[in-house]
Design a protein around this motif. Structure first.
Motif, PDB file in Angstrom:
ATOM      1  N   GLU A   1       0.876  -1.151   0.022  1.00  0.00           N
ATOM      2  CA  GLU A   1       0.050   0.165   0.065  1.00  0.00           C
ATOM      3  C   GLU A   1       0.715   1.264  -0.083  1.00  0.00           C
ATOM      4  O   GLU A   1       1.710   1.149   0.564  1.00  0.00           O
ATOM      5  CB  GLU A   1      -0.891  -0.042   1.356  1.00  0.00           C
ATOM      6  CG  GLU A   1      -1.794  -1.324   1.275  1.00  0.00           C
ATOM      7  CD  GLU A   1      -2.305  -1.231   2.762  1.00  0.00           C
ATOM      8  OE1 GLU A   1      -3.551  -1.599   2.663  1.00  0.00           O
ATOM      9  OE2 GLU A   1      -2.024  -0.820   3.798  1.00  0.00           O
ATOM     10  N   VAL A   2       0.398   2.246  -0.738  1.00  0.00           N
ATOM     11  CA  VAL A   2       1.242   3.757  -0.721  1.00  0.00           C
ATOM     12  C   VAL A   2       0.153   4.762  -0.440  1.00  0.00           C
ATOM     13  O   VAL A   2      -1.050   4.426  -1.145  1.00  0.00           O
ATOM     14  CB  VAL A   2       1.809   3.670  -1.999  1.00  0.00           C
ATOM     15  CG1 VAL A   2       2.599   5.081  -1.991  1.00  0.00           C
ATOM     16  CG2 VAL A   2       2.961   2.687  -2.107  1.00  0.00           C
ATOM     17  N   VAL A   3       0.065   5.715   0.534  1.00  0.00           N
ATOM     18  CA  VAL A   3      -0.810   6.516   0.524  1.00  0.00           C
ATOM     19  C   VAL A   3       0.161   7.902   0.280  1.00  0.00           C
ATOM     20  O   VAL A   3       1.040   8.222   0.817  1.00  0.00           O
ATOM     21  CB  VAL A   3      -1.161   6.514   1.923  1.00  0.00           C
ATOM     22  CG1 VAL A   3      -2.133   7.954   2.342  1.00  0.00           C
ATOM     23  CG2 VAL A   3      -1.953   5.557   2.316  1.00  0.00           C
ATOM     24  N   GLY A   4      -0.253   8.497  -0.791  1.00  0.00           N
ATOM     25  CA  GLY A   4       0.648   9.740  -1.329  1.00  0.00           C
ATOM     26  C   GLY A   4       1.947   9.298  -1.807  1.00  0.00           C
ATOM     27  O   GLY A   4       1.879   8.305  -2.740  1.00  0.00           O
TER      28      GLY A   4
ATOM     29  N   THR B   1      -1.652   6.130  10.535  1.00  0.00           N
ATOM     30  CA  THR B   1      -2.785   6.927  10.243  1.00  0.00           C
ATOM     31  C   THR B   1      -3.746   6.110   9.573  1.00  0.00           C
ATOM     32  O   THR B   1      -3.666   5.338   8.579  1.00  0.00           O
ATOM     33  CB  THR B   1      -2.551   7.807   9.411  1.00  0.00           C
ATOM     34  OG1 THR B   1      -1.605   8.787   9.978  1.00  0.00           O
ATOM     35  CG2 THR B   1      -3.816   8.889   9.002  1.00  0.00           C
ATOM     36  N   LEU B   2      -5.002   5.891   9.921  1.00  0.00           N
ATOM     37  CA  LEU B   2      -6.050   5.153   9.467  1.00  0.00           C
ATOM     38  C   LEU B   2      -6.871   5.768   8.247  1.00  0.00           C
ATOM     39  O   LEU B   2      -7.445   7.057   8.378  1.00  0.00           O
ATOM     40  CB  LEU B   2      -6.976   4.473  10.464  1.00  0.00           C
ATOM     41  CG  LEU B   2      -8.359   3.847  10.163  1.00  0.00           C
ATOM     42  CD1 LEU B   2      -7.844   2.597   9.384  1.00  0.00           C
ATOM     43  CD2 LEU B   2      -9.105   3.542  11.200  1.00  0.00           C
ATOM     44  N   HIS B   3      -7.052   5.153   7.020  1.00  0.00           N
ATOM     45  CA  HIS B   3      -7.813   5.582   6.096  1.00  0.00           C
ATOM     46  C   HIS B   3      -8.908   4.599   6.008  1.00  0.00           C
ATOM     47  O   HIS B   3      -8.671   3.688   5.248  1.00  0.00           O
ATOM     48  CB  HIS B   3      -7.006   5.686   4.947  1.00  0.00           C
ATOM     49  CG  HIS B   3      -5.839   6.526   4.911  1.00  0.00           C
ATOM     50  ND1 HIS B   3      -5.693   7.943   4.842  1.00  0.00           N
ATOM     51  CD2 HIS B   3      -4.490   6.504   5.383  1.00  0.00           C
ATOM     52  CE1 HIS B   3      -4.570   8.233   4.969  1.00  0.00           C
ATOM     53  NE2 HIS B   3      -3.581   7.504   5.302  1.00  0.00           N
TER      54      HIS B   3
ATOM     55  N   GLY C   1       3.438   3.909   7.631  1.00  0.00           N
ATOM     56  CA  GLY C   1       2.898   4.517   8.359  1.00  0.00           C
ATOM     57  C   GLY C   1       1.183   5.016   8.218  1.00  0.00           C
ATOM     58  O   GLY C   1       0.502   5.720   8.799  1.00  0.00           O
ATOM     59  N   HIS C   2       0.751   4.102   7.381  1.00  0.00           N
ATOM     60  CA  HIS C   2      -0.805   4.293   7.046  1.00  0.00           C
ATOM     61  C   HIS C   2      -1.424   2.931   7.062  1.00  0.00           C
ATOM     62  O   HIS C   2      -0.773   1.867   6.533  1.00  0.00           O
ATOM     63  CB  HIS C   2      -0.879   4.851   5.699  1.00  0.00           C
ATOM     64  CG  HIS C   2      -0.230   6.183   5.563  1.00  0.00           C
ATOM     65  ND1 HIS C   2      -1.284   7.438   5.696  1.00  0.00           N
ATOM     66  CD2 HIS C   2       0.847   6.747   5.050  1.00  0.00           C
ATOM     67  CE1 HIS C   2      -0.228   8.364   5.837  1.00  0.00           C
ATOM     68  NE2 HIS C   2       0.657   8.044   5.390  1.00  0.00           N
ATOM     69  N   ALA C   3      -2.509   2.747   7.643  1.00  0.00           N
ATOM     70  CA  ALA C   3      -3.371   1.646   7.511  1.00  0.00           C
ATOM     71  C   ALA C   3      -4.718   1.875   6.773  1.00  0.00           C
ATOM     72  O   ALA C   3      -5.305   2.757   6.868  1.00  0.00           O
ATOM     73  CB  ALA C   3      -3.782   1.003   8.794  1.00  0.00           C
TER      74      ALA C   3
END
Length: 117
Positions: A49-52, A98-100, A57-59
């Motif tokens: 997963e990639v956020v930005g 950080t939860l998305h 550091g992201h879920a």
């Protein structure tokens, strides 16, 4: 019907997904007039997963509910909000993560068919 798919990050392996599903099935029954025995949930653990620009550091958790056509947009929106409320209750990521969380409700294609044995 309903067909429920939950995609979630490996950071969220500690979540009680069975408890989430049981409560979600009740919400679907109460909100969208489905039958409890017709609710089917499956959980797919994602790997990459990639956020930005960040790969750490992201879920992410995304719930997709597919229903037979006929529910109003208001009913679908109410069900989506109910899903998000349950995610808030069940998903608490580790510190520094950080939860998305997201959800969607859509109509099954008219070609949908099923059988049971």
């Amino acid at each position: 019907m309903p067909q429920i798919t939950v995609e979630h990050s490996p950071y969220l392996d500690g979540v009680d997904w069975g408890g989430f599903a049981r409560e979600l099935h009740n919400v679907v029954v109460e909100t969208a007039a489905a039958r409890i025995e017709a609710c089917k949930s499956r959980f797919l653990r994602t790997e990459d997963e990639v956020v930005g620009a960040e790969a750490e550091g992201h879920a992410i958790v995304h719930v997709m509910i597919a229903l037979l056509a006929g529910r109003s947009e208001e009913t679908k929106a109410e069900l989506t909000e109910g899903v998000l409320d349950l995610l808030r209750k069940y998903v608490d990521p580790e510190d520094g993560i950080t939860l998305h969380a997201s959800a969607e409700v859509r109509d099954l294609d008219p070609s949908y068919r099923k059988f049971e044995r």
